[in-house]
Design an enzyme around this catalytic site. Structure first.
Site, PDB file in Angstrom:
ATOM      1  CE  LYS A   1       5.260   9.559   3.445  1.00 42.36           C
ATOM      2  NZ  LYS A   1       4.895   8.188   3.747  1.00 42.36           N
TER       3      LYS A   1
ATOM      4  N   GLY B   1       2.806   6.663   0.273  1.00 42.09           N
ATOM      5  CA  GLY B   1       2.699   7.332  -1.025  1.00 42.09           C
ATOM      6  C   GLY B   1       1.600   6.748  -1.901  1.00 42.09           C
ATOM      7  NE  ARG B   2       2.734   0.485  -1.570  1.00 42.71           N
ATOM      8  CZ  ARG B   2       3.868   0.685  -0.921  1.00 42.71           C
ATOM      9  NH1 ARG B   2       4.658   1.697  -1.259  1.00 42.71           N
ATOM     10  NH2 ARG B   2       4.249  -0.093   0.074  1.00 42.71           N
TER      11      ARG B   2
ATOM     12  CE  LYS C   1      13.334   6.162  -4.831  1.00 44.33           C
ATOM     13  NZ  LYS C   1      12.615   6.572  -3.627  1.00 44.33           N
TER      14      LYS C   1
ATOM     15  CD  GLU D   1      12.820   9.609 -10.599  1.00 38.17           C
ATOM     16  OE1 GLU D   1      13.027  10.130  -9.476  1.00 38.17           O
ATOM     17  OE2 GLU D   1      12.866   8.384 -10.792  1.00 38.17           O
TER      18      GLU D   1
ATOM     19  CD  GLU E   1       6.229   1.657  -4.480  1.00 37.53           C
ATOM     20  OE1 GLU E   1       6.976   1.961  -5.421  1.00 37.53           O
ATOM     21  OE2 GLU E   1       5.565   2.517  -3.872  1.00 37.53           O
TER      22      GLU E   1
ATOM     23  CG  HIS F   1      -9.663  -6.725 -31.109  1.00 34.59           C
ATOM     24  ND1 HIS F   1     -10.190  -7.505 -32.115  1.00 34.59           N
ATOM     25  CD2 HIS F   1     -10.725  -6.250 -30.405  1.00 34.59           C
ATOM     26  CE1 HIS F   1     -11.515  -7.469 -32.046  1.00 34.59           C
ATOM     27  NE2 HIS F   1     -11.868  -6.719 -31.010  1.00 34.59           N
TER      28      HIS F   1
HETATM   29  O1  F6P Z   1       9.542   4.774  -5.933  1.00 37.78           O
HETATM   30  C1  F6P Z   1       9.235   4.727  -4.611  1.00 37.78           C
HETATM   31  C2  F6P Z   1       8.425   5.855  -4.112  1.00 37.78           C
HETATM   32  O2  F6P Z   1       8.892   6.135  -2.847  1.00 37.78           O
HETATM   33  C3  F6P Z   1       6.929   5.564  -4.103  1.00 37.78           C
HETATM   34  O3  F6P Z   1       6.566   4.747  -3.064  1.00 37.78           O
HETATM   35  C4  F6P Z   1       6.400   6.938  -4.012  1.00 37.78           C
HETATM   36  O4  F6P Z   1       5.021   6.986  -4.231  1.00 37.78           O
HETATM   37  C5  F6P Z   1       7.229   7.614  -5.049  1.00 37.78           C
HETATM   38  O5  F6P Z   1       8.520   7.047  -4.880  1.00 37.78           O
HETATM   39  C6  F6P Z   1       7.295   9.108  -4.983  1.00 37.78           C
HETATM   40  O6  F6P Z   1       7.785   9.554  -3.761  1.00 37.78           O
HETATM   41  P1  F6P Z   1       7.612  11.046  -3.291  1.00 37.78           P
HETATM   42  O7  F6P Z   1       6.149  11.317  -3.162  1.00 37.78           O
HETATM   43  O8  F6P Z   1       8.335  11.156  -1.998  1.00 37.78           O
HETATM   44  O9  F6P Z   1       8.203  11.936  -4.349  1.00 37.78           O
END
Ligand code: F6P
Length: 545
Positions: free
Chosen positions: A203, A264-265, A509, A209, A350, A381
């Site tokens: 987003k 995002g979620r 972060k 990452e 979240e 199990h």
């Molecule tokens: O870890 C927080 C967060 O902002 C989530 O809410 C989000 O889905 C994820 O990181 C990834 O964010 P982006 O889509 O901006 O890479």
């Protein structure tokens, strides 16, 4: 004065479910609801009619219906970021209207969906090809959190509905989220650069990452391709941040957009669902959106006492705030739904992991629960012992599907028998008298019975919700996920918190950036606490250059 809810909770505190079942024969009529292909069953919750009524009063007092109207109307319900949260607009039909700041967003939503459709067709028909002219066979989604968990979960759940491409087989769709190089390198080891498409899904397009993995994937491609024109054939982006996408080197023509009013979620319905559309084809993806829309209509139009999302939220509130649960186990009895627990874990934890209310004050009631779980029968199990006989109170959510989609359907009754048996065992337990009688009938000595009966007794009275799906198709899965989304928002409303921000992820972060610098060869630990400094000093000489 004690609230009506506390009075009800105290009244029911010592009442076993066994008793509730005996004196409340209407609970099946009252507590089973069928909607959009889902059968929701709250009969095994420690509630009766009067307790439900007190919960509905709480919902009315918290203006839940008004809050739902505000959500759907595009009001800025995400108050700390000044944004709407309009995931519902992503699944509106083409002829609907929904305004944000005076502009109808539905045409924009469908314009992006149409672009996705064109792209899916070009990939499926082999019109969009890789740099060497071969068709795309493998899709690798690089994203994390909401840009990963939704499409990953849906692609796993709906794999039996994958659509064949012109080659006669569906695309292979994979996901890389972790910045641990082991994740991407495992995928690249198998991938053919000539036939692999990367989707960089972020987003913000600022997530370390994702960008690190995307750069590594691009470098891998360019080690094989003759020149960097290959990037345009093998990389697309899904983002709200056009400038950053361009800066990264992806042509904006290869970018699928969405908007800051999509959390995002809550974004699997947007172009973040591109991997789903590529796997299922556009008809499947549109059916998924349609199922969610059907649930939206129910949730927006139904009064609280028969509103599935509100009832689900009230059950969570009851178990948590009145009965003291701190977690909830999500237990899908279906291999296809194996990623539902981590998906819901992000969606709920979240969204609801907040300690400050909308008024800026620290809340007094416990908010978001720990959400965890795994597929049945594996969980039985592994950790069910604690659910049945441990000292903690952990409500469970069982999810099963009536119809299987595999080559061994004869095993399906056994799977579902286990689901039903576990819910029954948790609710009813087995008292000591029954255990003693059983042991005596088996010819055990009185000494053995005295010694073992307490260990073999099940207290029961452990509540669960049963969610049964007629079938796991795109529309029903869409409805199920939308139901959970609305439950989350209703819970946030009941608690007076914001479900749509996530400030709690920021500190880690920021610190990671500083820690990375302080881990560099020759660096000295910067301004950290004693424990962090010692950890950095141990790690630094051991890390690869
Ligand atoms: O870890 C927080 C967060 O902002 C989530 O809410 C989000 O889905 C994820 O990181 C990834 O964010 P982006 O889509 O901006 O890479």
């Amino acid at each position: 004065m004690e609230s009506a809810l506390r009075v009800e909770a105290r009244r029911l505190a010592d009442e076993p479910l066994r008793e509730l079942f005996a004196r409340d024969p209407d609970r099946v009529q009252r507590d089973v609801q069928e909607i959009a292909g889902l059968r929701l069953d709250w009969t095994r919750q420690r509630l009766d009619g009067a307790a439900w009524d007190a919960l509905y009063e709480r919902a009315a007092a918290c203006e839940v219906s008004e809050a739902l109207c505000a959500l759907f109307a595009g009001e800025r319900v995400n108050t700390t970021e000044g944004r709407a949260a309009l995931h519902t607009a992503l699944r509106l039909p083409r002829d609907a209207h929904c305004e944000v700041d005076g502009a109808d967003v539905v045409p924009q939503v469908h314009a992006q969906l149409d672009r996705v459709e064109t792209f899916v067709r070009r990939i499926h028909d082999g019109v969009h090809r890789g740099y060497s002219g071969r068709p795309i066979r493998r899709v690798v989604n690089i994203g994390i959190g909401g840009s990963d968990l939704g499409p990953r979960m849906v692609c796993r759940a709906l794999a039996p509905h994958a659509q064949a491409t012109a080659d006669g087989v569906p695309l292979t769709v994979q996901f890389v989220s972790n910045v641990d190089g082991a994740a991407l390198s495992a995928v690249l080891r198998e991938a053919d650069p000539e036939t692999t498409l990367f989707i960089v899904a972020s987003k913000t397009f600022g997530t370390q990452e994702t960008l690190t993995n995307a750069r590594a994937a691009r470098a891998w491609l360019l080690r094989h391709a003759p020149d960097d024109t290959a990037v345009a054939r093998h990389f697309v982006a899904v983002s709200t941040a056009r400038d950053r996408v361009t800066e990264f080197g992806i042509d904006p023509d290869n970018m699928f957009g969405f908007w800051d009013w999509v959390g995002g979620r809550y974004s699997v319905w947007s172009t973040i669902g591109l991997p789903v559309a590529l796997l299922l084809g556009m008809d499947g993806f549109r059916a998924f959106l349609g199922g969610a829309h059907a649930m939206d209509e129910h949730v927006l139009q139904t009064p609280v006492s028969s509103n599935a999302a509100v009832r689900m939220a009230l059950v969570d509130l009851w178990n948590q705030n009145l009965l003291g649960a701190q977690s909830r186990a999500v237990l899908p009895y279906d291999e296809r739904l194996s990623l539902l627990p981590p998906y819901l874990q992000q969606a709920e934890m979240e969204s609801l992991g907040k300690r400050v209310g909308l008024d800026g004050q620290v809340v007094t009631d416990a908010t978001g629960a720990v959400v965890w779980g795994a597929v049945g029968t594996d969980g039985q199990h592994a950790f069910f012992q604690l659910l049945h006989q441990g000292t903690r109170f952990i409500p469970a959510e069982f999810i099963g599907v009536a119809r299987p989609e595999h080559d061994l359907p004869a095993q399906h009754p056994l799977l579902l028998a286990n689901l039903v048996a576990q819910a029954e065992a948790l609710a009813m337990g087995k008292d000591e008298a029954a255990v003693r009688a059983e042991m005596a009938a088996a010819g055990q000595s009185p000494e053995a019975i005295d010694a073992l009966a307490p260990h073999r007794t099940f207290p029961g009275n452990r509540p669960s919700t049963l969610i049964l799906l007629e079938r796991l198709d795109p529309a029903t899965l869409g409805a199920l996920i939308a139901l959970f989304e609305h439950k989350i928002y209703v819970l946030a409303t009941l608690w007076g918190i914001n479900a749509f921000d996530q400030w709690g992820v920021e500190l880690g972060k920021q610190l990671a950036g500083q820690v990375l610098e302080d881990l560099a060869p020759g660096a000295t630990a910067g301004e950290h606490d004693l424990a962090t400094t010692a950890t950095l000093d141990w790690l630094r000489p051991r890390l690869p250059p």
